[in-house]
Scaffold this motif. Structure first.
Motif, PDB file in Angstrom:
ATOM      1  N   ILE A 153      -5.165 -24.590   1.070  1.00 51.24           N
ATOM      2  CA  ILE A 153      -5.195 -23.393   1.918  1.00 51.24           C
ATOM      3  C   ILE A 153      -5.911 -22.271   1.178  1.00 51.24           C
ATOM      4  N   GLY A 154      -6.786 -21.557   1.872  1.00 51.81           N
ATOM      5  CA  GLY A 154      -7.508 -20.467   1.233  1.00 51.81           C
ATOM      6  C   GLY A 154      -7.833 -19.344   2.189  1.00 51.81           C
ATOM      7  N   ASP A 155      -8.483 -18.297   1.654  1.00 51.56           N
ATOM      8  CA  ASP A 155      -8.856 -17.163   2.503  1.00 51.56           C
ATOM      9  C   ASP A 155     -10.270 -16.667   2.261  1.00 51.56           C
ATOM     10  N   ALA A 169      -6.555 -29.251   5.524  1.00 53.02           N
ATOM     11  CA  ALA A 169      -7.158 -27.957   5.202  1.00 53.02           C
ATOM     12  C   ALA A 169      -6.587 -26.852   6.078  1.00 53.02           C
ATOM     13  N   GLY A 170      -6.368 -25.692   5.471  1.00 50.79           N
ATOM     14  CA  GLY A 170      -5.895 -24.532   6.205  1.00 50.79           C
ATOM     15  C   GLY A 170      -6.641 -23.283   5.780  1.00 50.79           C
ATOM     16  N   ALA A 171      -6.791 -22.351   6.713  1.00 55.61           N
ATOM     17  CA  ALA A 171      -7.413 -21.055   6.413  1.00 55.61           C
ATOM     18  C   ALA A 171      -6.571 -19.967   7.060  1.00 55.61           C
ATOM     19  N   MET A 172      -6.476 -18.837   6.378  1.00 54.76           N
ATOM     20  CA  MET A 172      -5.769 -17.695   6.943  1.00 54.76           C
ATOM     21  C   MET A 172      -6.598 -17.068   8.063  1.00 54.76           C
ATOM     22  N   GLY A 173      -5.930 -16.408   8.993  1.00 54.18           N
ATOM     23  CA  GLY A 173      -6.624 -15.818  10.131  1.00 54.18           C
ATOM     24  C   GLY A 173      -7.640 -14.763   9.762  1.00 54.18           C
ATOM     25  N   ASN A 174      -7.433 -14.081   8.637  1.00 55.24           N
ATOM     26  CA  ASN A 174      -8.390 -13.061   8.201  1.00 55.24           C
ATOM     27  C   ASN A 174      -9.362 -13.596   7.150  1.00 55.24           C
ATOM     28  N   SER A 175      -9.496 -14.923   7.097  1.00 58.92           N
ATOM     29  CA  SER A 175     -10.462 -15.551   6.191  1.00 58.92           C
ATOM     30  C   SER A 175     -11.888 -15.257   6.656  1.00 58.92           C
ATOM     31  N   VAL A 183     -13.386 -25.357   7.254  1.00 56.90           N
ATOM     32  CA  VAL A 183     -12.061 -25.961   7.447  1.00 56.90           C
ATOM     33  C   VAL A 183     -12.026 -26.783   8.731  1.00 56.90           C
ATOM     34  N   ALA A 184     -12.684 -26.277   9.768  1.00 52.28           N
ATOM     35  CA  ALA A 184     -12.690 -26.971  11.064  1.00 52.28           C
ATOM     36  C   ALA A 184     -13.338 -28.345  10.993  1.00 52.28           C
ATOM     37  N   THR A 185     -14.160 -28.588   9.974  1.00 52.16           N
ATOM     38  CA  THR A 185     -14.797 -29.905   9.842  1.00 52.16           C
ATOM     39  C   THR A 185     -13.777 -30.992   9.530  1.00 52.16           C
ATOM     40  N   LYS A 186     -12.571 -30.601   9.156  1.00 54.17           N
ATOM     41  CA  LYS A 186     -11.495 -31.584   8.919  1.00 54.17           C
ATOM     42  C   LYS A 186     -10.840 -32.003  10.240  1.00 54.17           C
ATOM     43  N   THR A 187     -11.352 -31.490  11.343  1.00 52.84           N
ATOM     44  CA  THR A 187     -10.902 -31.778  12.719  1.00 52.84           C
ATOM     45  C   THR A 187      -9.380 -31.685  12.849  1.00 52.84           C
ATOM     46  N   LYS A 188      -8.703 -32.785  13.188  1.00 56.04           N
ATOM     47  CA  LYS A 188      -7.258 -32.711  13.439  1.00 56.04           C
ATOM     48  C   LYS A 188      -6.449 -32.431  12.178  1.00 56.04           C
ATOM     49  N   ASN A 189      -7.077 -32.568  11.039  1.00 58.47           N
ATOM     50  CA  ASN A 189      -6.400 -32.262   9.774  1.00 58.47           C
ATOM     51  C   ASN A 189      -6.654 -30.831   9.327  1.00 58.47           C
ATOM     52  N   ALA A 190      -7.026 -29.961  10.266  1.00 52.03           N
ATOM     53  CA  ALA A 190      -7.359 -28.570   9.952  1.00 52.03           C
ATOM     54  C   ALA A 190      -6.547 -27.617  10.804  1.00 52.03           C
ATOM     55  N   CYS A 191      -6.250 -26.444  10.220  1.00 61.56           N
ATOM     56  CA  CYS A 191      -5.524 -25.418  10.973  1.00 61.56           C
ATOM     57  C   CYS A 191      -5.900 -24.037  10.444  1.00 61.56           C
ATOM     58  N   VAL A 192      -6.148 -23.109  11.360  1.00 63.98           N
ATOM     59  CA  VAL A 192      -6.341 -21.706  11.011  1.00 63.98           C
ATOM     60  C   VAL A 192      -5.113 -20.954  11.496  1.00 63.98           C
ATOM     61  N   GLY A 193      -4.396 -20.330  10.576  1.00 58.93           N
ATOM     62  CA  GLY A 193      -3.190 -19.598  10.935  1.00 58.93           C
ATOM     63  C   GLY A 193      -3.496 -18.152  11.288  1.00 58.93           C
ATOM     64  N   LYS A 194      -2.474 -17.375  11.459  1.00 56.33           N
ATOM     65  CA  LYS A 194      -2.625 -15.946  11.675  1.00 56.33           C
ATOM     66  C   LYS A 194      -3.053 -15.291  10.366  1.00 56.33           C
ATOM     67  N   SER A 195      -3.267 -13.987  10.394  1.00 60.69           N
ATOM     68  CA  SER A 195      -3.705 -13.283   9.192  1.00 60.69           C
ATOM     69  C   SER A 195      -2.580 -13.210   8.159  1.00 60.69           C
ATOM     70  N   ASN A 203       2.269 -20.512  10.130  1.00 53.72           N
ATOM     71  CA  ASN A 203       1.659 -21.265  11.238  1.00 53.72           C
ATOM     72  C   ASN A 203       1.075 -22.579  10.737  1.00 53.72           C
ATOM     73  N   ILE A 204       0.440 -22.492   9.576  1.00 51.72           N
ATOM     74  CA  ILE A 204      -0.178 -23.682   8.995  1.00 51.72           C
ATOM     75  C   ILE A 204       0.898 -24.689   8.596  1.00 51.72           C
ATOM     76  N   PHE A 205       1.969 -24.196   7.969  1.00 49.69           N
ATOM     77  CA  PHE A 205       3.081 -25.082   7.606  1.00 49.69           C
ATOM     78  C   PHE A 205       3.632 -25.791   8.842  1.00 49.69           C
ATOM     79  N   ASP A 206       3.841 -25.019   9.924  1.00 48.54           N
ATOM     80  CA  ASP A 206       4.401 -25.602  11.141  1.00 48.54           C
ATOM     81  C   ASP A 206       3.456 -26.645  11.739  1.00 48.54           C
TER      82      ASP A 206
END
Length: 217
Positions: A153-155, A169-175, A183-195, A203-206
Motif C-alpha cells: 500500500i502506498g500514496d 496492491a492498494g493506494a490511498m484516495g489522495n495518492s 495499482v489498477a493494473t493488478k485488476t481484481k487484486n487492486a483497491c483504491v481507498g479513501k484519502s 477500505n483497503i483492508f475491508d
C-alpha cells in the motif's frame, strides 16, 4: 529500516557511512537545499532551515522533527539510515541530481512526491542498493511468505517500486493519479481507498478481507 510492528522489534536496518552522509548534507546546505536526516527512531533538521517545509513534512509524517543547530555536527552522534533533501520543483530536483552525481556509486537516490506538498519533490538517499523494493524482498524472505501473497500500500508514485512486486496492491484516495493507474493494473487484486484523513486504509483492508492476507505497508 524494517520493523515488526506487532512486537515493536527492529528486524534490520542499513546504515550510511558517515563520511558520505556528511558530504551529502554539506552539499545540500551549501546550495541552500532544505535537508533532513533520519536515524532508526527519529529525524533531524537544522534550526536555521526551519520553514513551511518543516511544518508540511511534520503533518505528513505525524512525528515531530528534532531541531538541531548543526546537521553536520550531529552526523557523528547517530546511525543515519536516510537523508531527505526537499526541493521546490523539478528544475531544482535536476540541479541537485547533478550535484550528487559524484556519490552515485556510494548511495541510492530516488525521488517522491506527496499530494499535500506538490510541486515539491522529496529526495530519498540511502545506502547503495537500499530501497523499498529491496525491503519488500527482505520482508518476504524473513517471514517465509511469497511476494505474491503480500499486500503493498502506498500514496506516491515512488511506492510502485515495491508495490509492483506484491500480489495485491492498494493506494490511498489522495495518492498521485499515476500511482492509482499503476495499482489498477493488478485488476481484481487492486483497491483504491479513501484519502488518508478519512482512514482510507481501512477500505483497503475491508476489500481484501485482510484477516486472510499478509500485509506490507
Amino acid at each position: 529500516v524494517i520493523i515488526n510492528p506487532l512486537d515493536n522489534v527492529i528486524l534490520k536496518h542499513h546504515i550510511m557511512d558517515k563520511p558520505t552522509a556528511r558530504e551529502i548534507i554539506q552539499t545540500c546546505l551549501h546550495h541552500n537545499t532544505y535537508v533532513e536526516f533520519y536515524s532508526v527512531h527519529d529525524y533531524f533538521a537544522q534550526r536555521d532551515q526551519q520553514s513551511e517545509i518543516t511544518d508540511i513534512h511534520t503533518d505528513i509524517l505525524q512525528h515531530e522533527v528534532q531541531m538541531v543547530e548543526s546537521l553536520v555536527g550531529e552526523v557523528e552522534l547517530h546511525d543515519i539510515v536516510k537523508i531527505m533533501p526537499v526541493v521546490r520543483d523539478d528544475i531544482k530536483m535536476k540541479e541537485l541530481d547533478d550535484l550528487l552525481v559524484p556519490y552515485k556509486d556510494r548511495v541510492t537516490l530516488n525521488w517522491s512526491t506527496h499530494p499535500i506538498a506538490l510541486p515539491r519533490r522529496f529526495g530519498v538517499i540511502t545506502a547503495k542498493g537500499i530501497s523499498k523494493r529491496q525491503a519488500a524482498t527482505e520482508i518476504a524472505n524473513y517471514s517465509g511468505i511469497e511476494l505474491s501473497e503480500l499486500l503493498g500500500i502506498g500514496d506516491n508514485t515512488a511506492d510502485w517500486q515495491f508495490i509492483e512486486q506484491c500480489g495485491y496492491a492498494g493506494a490511498m484516495g489522495n495518492s498521485s493519479e499515476e500511482l492509482k493507474k499503476l495499482v489498477a493494473t493488478k485488476t481484481k487484486n487492486a483497491c483504491v481507498g479513501k484519502s488518508v484523513d478519512k482512514n482510507g486504509i481501512l477500505n483497503i483492508f475491508d476489500y481484501f478481507k485482510l484477516w486472510n492476507l499478509r500485509l506490507l505497508v
